[in-house]
Write a protein that holds these residues in place. Structure first.
Motif, short mmCIF file in Angstrom:
data_model
loop_
_atom_site.label_atom_id
_atom_site.label_comp_id
_atom_site.label_asym_id
_atom_site.label_seq_id
_atom_site.Cartn_x
_atom_site.Cartn_y
_atom_site.Cartn_z
N ILE A 155 0.02 12.20 22.43
CA ILE A 155 0.16 12.59 21.03
C ILE A 155 1.25 13.65 20.99
O ILE A 155 1.06 14.78 21.47
CB ILE A 155 -1.16 13.15 20.46
CG1 ILE A 155 -2.27 12.12 20.58
CG2 ILE A 155 -0.96 13.55 19.00
CD1 ILE A 155 -3.61 12.63 20.12
N GLY A 156 2.39 13.26 20.44
CA GLY A 156 3.51 14.19 20.44
C GLY A 156 3.92 14.49 21.87
O GLY A 156 4.16 13.61 22.68
N ARG A 157 3.96 15.82 22.20
CA ARG A 157 4.34 16.23 23.54
C ARG A 157 3.14 16.36 24.47
O ARG A 157 3.30 16.66 25.64
CB ARG A 157 5.06 17.58 23.49
CG ARG A 157 6.38 17.52 22.70
CD ARG A 157 7.06 18.87 22.73
NE ARG A 157 8.34 18.84 22.02
CZ ARG A 157 9.15 19.90 21.90
NH1 ARG A 157 8.79 21.08 22.45
NH2 ARG A 157 10.29 19.80 21.25
N PHE A 158 1.97 16.14 23.96
CA PHE A 158 0.77 16.33 24.75
C PHE A 158 0.22 14.97 25.21
O PHE A 158 0.28 13.98 24.48
CB PHE A 158 -0.30 17.08 23.94
CG PHE A 158 0.18 18.42 23.44
CD1 PHE A 158 0.17 19.53 24.26
CD2 PHE A 158 0.66 18.54 22.13
CE1 PHE A 158 0.62 20.76 23.79
CE2 PHE A 158 1.11 19.76 21.66
CZ PHE A 158 1.10 20.88 22.49
N GLY A 159 -0.35 14.94 26.42
CA GLY A 159 -0.92 13.71 26.95
C GLY A 159 -2.11 13.98 27.83
O GLY A 159 -2.32 15.09 28.32
N ILE A 160 -2.92 12.96 28.01
CA ILE A 160 -4.13 13.07 28.83
C ILE A 160 -4.37 11.74 29.52
O ILE A 160 -4.10 10.67 28.95
CB ILE A 160 -5.34 13.48 27.97
CG1 ILE A 160 -6.56 13.69 28.87
CG2 ILE A 160 -5.63 12.42 26.91
CD1 ILE A 160 -7.76 14.24 28.11
N ASN A 161 -4.84 11.79 30.78
CA ASN A 161 -5.19 10.59 31.54
C ASN A 161 -6.69 10.39 31.54
O ASN A 161 -7.45 11.35 31.71
CB ASN A 161 -4.70 10.70 32.98
CG ASN A 161 -3.19 10.64 33.07
OD1 ASN A 161 -2.50 10.28 32.12
ND2 ASN A 161 -2.66 11.03 34.22
N VAL A 162 -7.11 9.16 31.38
CA VAL A 162 -8.54 8.83 31.35
C VAL A 162 -8.79 7.70 32.34
O VAL A 162 -8.21 6.61 32.20
CB VAL A 162 -9.00 8.41 29.94
CG1 VAL A 162 -10.48 8.04 29.96
CG2 VAL A 162 -8.73 9.51 28.94
#
Length: 725
Positions: free
Chosen positions: A421-428
């Protein structure tokens, strides 16, 4: 000049000077009463040294008749084929009636030295009548042949321009056949070729009033066998004359060539195809390739619809069909496009899809995309899917974006997803870990699932007590050449080249070879204790589904005399007249089964260095003295089928050491007393020769008085193991 005087029209007039001669040329036409007559290149060459003996020539002649309801037109045109030809003429003919039209064209050329070349191709137009039921209505029929000519068959991109196909798709039968003839000859589609012949047949049909199919089948034979089907199909929804909301036009090509021993099938969507709106264009293609035993890539195959996985390095010999897709400009501001594919190769199945959308309104824009690419490997079953999607928007230079991508694998199913999302990310992470070292098959599972004679279709196992017969499917012995027909099956008159199970083979030693084929590749082969290793580079066998390496896979073959049990001398290549030859087939096996190195998308999908078959060839025949064996004895002791001949045959060998055959009339003229004495002596001689069948009294009983009861055709002139006649 272009001048008309009454029924005569003069088109062109010319004059020239060449090598002491004056040339006068003119194109003249005459019409009247429905008839039309025309010339092309009518002229005369007048020598200034001998003006009273001019030479006349004519380049072309046309003739026509038009009076409703009948129209006839024809033309012959002289063609320049070079100094090697004394004559070359092309022609066309058109006949039109209210019911049917006929269009034909042909060509004839005579070499100064050599056979003539010719071809003819014609189309019968039935579109003005109703030929056939609505579900399959014939529009046109076509046929043609060529003698000492060759057809250059089209690639998939050339099918729509192939003249034979164009003549079927032409809207009018009179669409300038001479122009099509010029294209055939001038474009190199049909060329003179000594020893080549071809046949062609085609049709156009309307299927369920929705699909218009046109196709031409061509078979060429001479230096090689070429069999192909080339055509075009158009489907419109709804059917004419309503305004269509979808149209699909496809070119098709299927061709087999004996020189490459490969089957090629191609299909391509043409640029007139659309769906929903004419601005929504359809694209793409499909291809199938099968490489057989004598090809450069034996045993390999590929089926592709729309191309391959993005990471697949396409081998040079693989076809490259375009992506199946659409391209739709909904308006000046909105553009949507997408594509998909699926492919099957010897080591994997792959499929994928992607779709994109772009919108632009002054300073504002929107972009969206999704994709998925899947790879599936064989037993043990494993799949991996790469997927992703994003959407972004821009207003007055400010951009916002949301996206996600990841991988899914299995079984057991697991995967990883990355959300941005935008400049932010997360791995799941979810589910099971990626089984890099996947569950392997047991030896029994591998035998049942992957080798011939294992689990039958629908999961039915082999019947109990048939293990031996099922294992026989893993290693097979066949006669690759020289097998003679066996006797007819009881109650039939048909002969068969395949002997019954357990029966002895009857063969001619002049041209015989047997082949041992194994479904499990070999790392070593011994024949009569002689190592045959030429071409084998792998010392051990790898089995990918079992995750097994370092396996020894060897075969021992014994060739010996049936009665003496003495082993025959064997070598890779026969060294002398008493040695058997053994040749290995090392042309490659599927890497998906027999290689444990990491699978890559490049290459052919085959792994070399193993032997998959051995061909055994006996030494040359050793001929002995002549002998006559009665057909009755041979039938009793052999499975070879024989039919008595009505005409005498001469069985004289090259060195003239055979007895000539005698006809029925010649036998009838032999003195009875002399014949009887000769027959008795002959029978005794046959017994002394220890020929199979003559040691049994029931075979020779009653033959003394009538040895030649079946005439000359009742006996078979023979050498050991070679039965002739």
């Amino acid at each position: 000049m272009d001048k008309t005087a009454g029924p005569v029209h003069v088109g062109r007039v010319g004059a020239a000077y060449r090598s002491g001669s004056v040339l006068l040329l003119a194109d003249v036409e005459a019409s009247g009463g429905g008839l039309h007559f025309g010339t092309k290149g009518l002229g005369a060459e007048i020598s200034l040294n001998n003006p009273g003996n001019p030479t006349f020539h004519l380049d072309g002649l046309s003739l026509g008749y038009s009076r409703p309801p009948l129209t006839i037109a024809g033309a012959l045109v002289r063609r320049n084929m070079g100094k090697d030809y004394s004559l070359a003429v092309g022609g066309m003919a058109v006949v039109q009636t209210p019911a049917v039209n006929v269009t034909a064209m042909g060509f004839y050329a005579q070499k100064i030295s050599g056979d003539p070349s010719l071809f003819c191709f014609g189309v019968l137009d039935l579109s003005r009548t109703s030929a056939g039921p609505p579900m399959f209505r014939l529009e046109k029929l076509a046929a043609g042949f060529g003698y000492h000519t060759q057809v250059r068959t089209p690639h998939i991109a050339e099918v729509r321009h192939f003249p034979f196909v164009k003549m079927l798709t032409a809207t009018e039968s009179v669409d300038d056949p001479l122009k099509q003839l010029d294209i055939l000859l001038g474009g190199g589609w049909v060329t003179p070729a000594s020893g080549e012949m071809w046949l062609a047949a085609g049709m156009e049909a309307l299927v369920y009033e929705l699909v218009d199919v046109s196709g031409v089948a061509i078979v060429q034979f001479g230096n090689e066998l070429v069999a192909g089907l080339y055509g075009h199909a158009v489907a419109q929804f709804p059917k004419r004359p309503a305004m269509p909301w979808a149209e699909l036009a496809v070119d098709v090509r299927a061709e087999y060539r004996s020189s490459s021993d490969a089957l090629e099938i191609d299909a391509a969507v043409t640029d007139t195809s659309f769906v929903l709106d004419r601005n929504c264009k359809l694209t793409g293609g499909a291809a199938v390739r099968l490489w057989f035993g004598r090809s450069a890539h034996p045993g390999e195959f590929v089926v592709s619809v729309g191309g391959y996985h993005p990471k697949f390095v396409v081998p040079p010999h693989y076809p490259r069909p375009a992506r199946l897709g659409f391209d739709w400009h909904l308006s000046d501001a909105i553009h949507a496009w997408g594509s998909c594919y699926a492919a099957l190769t010897p080591h994997a199945f792959m499929a994928g899809i992607n779709a994109n959308l772009h919108g632009q309104w002054d300073s504002a824009s929107v972009d969206a995309s999704v994709y998925a690419d899947a790879l599936v490997e064989w037993d043990p079953f494993y799949f991996k899917v790469d997927w992703g999607g994003r959407i972004s928007g821009t207003v007055w230079g400010i951009t916002a974006e949301v996206g996600a991508d990841g991988h899914v694998w299995g079984p057991p199913v697991g995967g990883v997803a990355r959300v941005k999302i935008g400049r932010f990310g997360i791995n799941v992470d979810f589910g099971a870990d990626d089984p890099g070292d996947r569950v392997k098959l047991s030896p029994q599972d591998f035998r049942d699932r992957m080798l011939p004679g294992g689990i039958r279709p629908h999961g039915a196992p082999a019947a109990a007590g048939t293990a031996g017969s099922q294992d026989a499917k893993v290693v097979t012995l066949t006669a690759s050449m020289g097998l003679l027909p066996s006797a007819p099956v009881s109650g039939t008159t048909e002969q068969t080249t395949a002997p019954a199970a357990g029966a002895s083979w009857a063969f001619g030693v002049q041209e015989f070879a047997c082949r041992v084929t194994t479904a499990v590749p070999l790392t070593s082969v011994r024949v009569n204790e002689v190592d045959i290793l030429e071409g084998i580079t792998r010392k051990t066998l790898d089995i990918r589904p079992m995750k097994a390496t370092g396996i020894s896979s060897s075969m021992k073959i014994t060739v010996k005399h049936k009665e003496t049990e003495v082993a025959a001398p064997v070598g890779p290549v026969p060294a002398d007249s008493s040695m058997w030859g053994a040749t290995l087939d090392v042309r490659g096996v599927p890497a998906a089964l027999w290689d444990t190195t990491p699978m890559t998308f490049g290459g052919s999908g085959l792994v070399g260095g193993y032997a998959s078959a051995i061909t055994l060839t006996p030494p040359p025949a050793s001929y002995t003295r002549k002998s006559l064996i009665p057909a009755k004895a041979v039938r009793r002791r052999s499975s070879i089928g024989m039919v008595a001949e009505k005409m005498a045959r001469n069985y004289t060998c090259k060195n003239n050491d055979r007895l000539p055959a005698m006809s029925e009339k010649q036998l009838a003229n032999v003195s009875a007393t002399t014949a009887k004495q000769t027959r008795i002596a002959f029978l005794e001689a046959l017994k002394a020769l220890d020929i199979p069948g003559f040691s049994m009294d029931n075979l020779t009983q009653g033959l003394k008085e009538n040895v030649f009861e079946n005439g000359a055709s009742g006996y078979v002139d023979a050498l050991p193991q070679i039965l002739e006649g």
